[in-house]
Design an enzyme around this catalytic site. Structure first.
Site, short mmCIF file in Angstrom:
data_model
loop_
_atom_site.label_atom_id
_atom_site.label_comp_id
_atom_site.label_asym_id
_atom_site.label_seq_id
_atom_site.Cartn_x
_atom_site.Cartn_y
_atom_site.Cartn_z
CG HIS A 35 0.57 -5.92 -4.60
ND1 HIS A 35 -0.90 -6.36 -3.87
CD2 HIS A 35 1.09 -5.21 -3.43
CE1 HIS A 35 -0.76 -5.88 -2.80
NE2 HIS A 35 0.11 -5.22 -2.56
N GLY A 147 3.41 2.05 -3.79
CA GLY A 147 2.15 2.68 -4.43
C GLY A 147 1.82 4.08 -3.96
CB VAL A 176 -3.48 -0.19 -10.20
CG1 VAL A 176 -4.46 -0.89 -11.40
CG2 VAL A 176 -2.01 0.09 -10.65
#
Ligand code: PAF
Length: 284
Positions: A35, A147, A176
């Site tokens: 996030h 994402g 990520v």
């Protein structure tokens, strides 16, 4: 940073930002490094006001998925947003989002909503698209950030915005990963240390697949399948290759495939994906 709980508060603050771009990061809270990256991307346009919504959307949970147990560390999430440079956090209650109870008119994700994640989670993507449509209608963002780890969700949100002519740009942000390769996910919190190390097999399999792409689809499945089979603690749900642009089947013209994996690690279902360069002379 402003923390808003009602639609009327949101309308007021949004009116103050009428002359600025607004970048929205929709979330269900339990915020993590993934996030943080979405928020950072949302801030790349320095003139944009950064909004984060935190709402655990009941519509996207199936009857066998534990909505009540979903983590809701609200205070920590608000501190996280403040530290990340967010301007506005919108934290509506269920009553605020669905004042008349569950909506009778919803967004249908269509056929793409019934495959891959949709196969094990029927109705999930209808729930996701319905709440995303509501958030876009409430916030009126110039751009919204999602994402790439949730690749099917991202593809469906893009499709909804295109098919329903919604005036928001949808931006996909790369996954990520922790230093050891595990994709960041709120669900990682459910893994004990042993399961966490078993879960690394997902990113290992995808890395091998990426390296095998130029040798063809057969090699991709053989190599990645062997890695996954080597970790008996992980129960594979699917390993599937789709066209990265259309999410349709891979055919001879496809040069960029998207390999998607879903697997159970103990009681936790994890997903991950990687884009593959399939070269031009591969056998199919
Ligand atoms: O990805 C999520 O966190 C959720 O599916 C979303 C997009 C915030 C909708 O509830």
């Amino acid at each position: 940073m402003r923390v808003l709980r009602t639609r009327s508060e949101l309308d007021e603050v949004r009116a103050e930002h009428a002359r600025r771009s607004v970048a929205l990061v929709p979330t269900m809270g339990a915020l993590h490094e993934g996030h943080r990256q979405l928020i950072a991307r949302a801030g790349e346009d320095a003139s944009a006001a950064r909004y984060v919504s935190i709402f655990v959307n009941p519509l996207q949970f199936g009857p066998n998925e534990d909505l009540q147990a979903y983590p809701r560390p609200l205070e920590a999430d608000i501190a996280f947003c403040d530290e990340a440079g967010v301007d506005v956090v919108f934290v509506p209650s269920e009553q605020e989002m669905y004042p008349g109870g569950p909506p009778s008119v919803t967004v249908s994700a269509g056929e793409l909503g019934t495959v891959l994640e949709g196969r094990t989670r029927p109705g999930h993507f209808d729930g996701v698209l319905t709440v995303v449509a509501k958030l876009l209608n409430l916030v009126h963002p110039t751009a919204a950030y999602f994402g790439q780890k949730d690749a099917q969700q991202l593809a469906l949100v893009r499709r909804m915005v295109r098919d329903l002519s919604m005036p928001t740009e949808i931006v996909g942000v790369p996954t990520v990963r922790a230093a050891d390769g595990l994709a960041q996910s709120s669900r990682n919190a459910y893994l004990d240390p042993g399961q966490r190390s078993q879960a690394l097999v997902l990113s290992r399999a995808l890395n091998i697949a990426k390296a095998s792409g130029v040798h063809g689809v057969h090699a991709v499945f053989e190599e990645a399948g062997a890695v996954l089979a080597g970790e008996p603690g992980v129960k594979l749900d699917y390993l599937e290759l789709v066209d990265a642009d259309t999410f349709g089947p891979v055919d001879r013209a496809t040069t960029h495939g998207l390999l998607l994996v879903a697997a159970w690690v103990g009681g936790t279902r994890l997903i991950d994906n990687v884009t593959l360069d399939l070269g031009v002379t591969v056998e199919r």
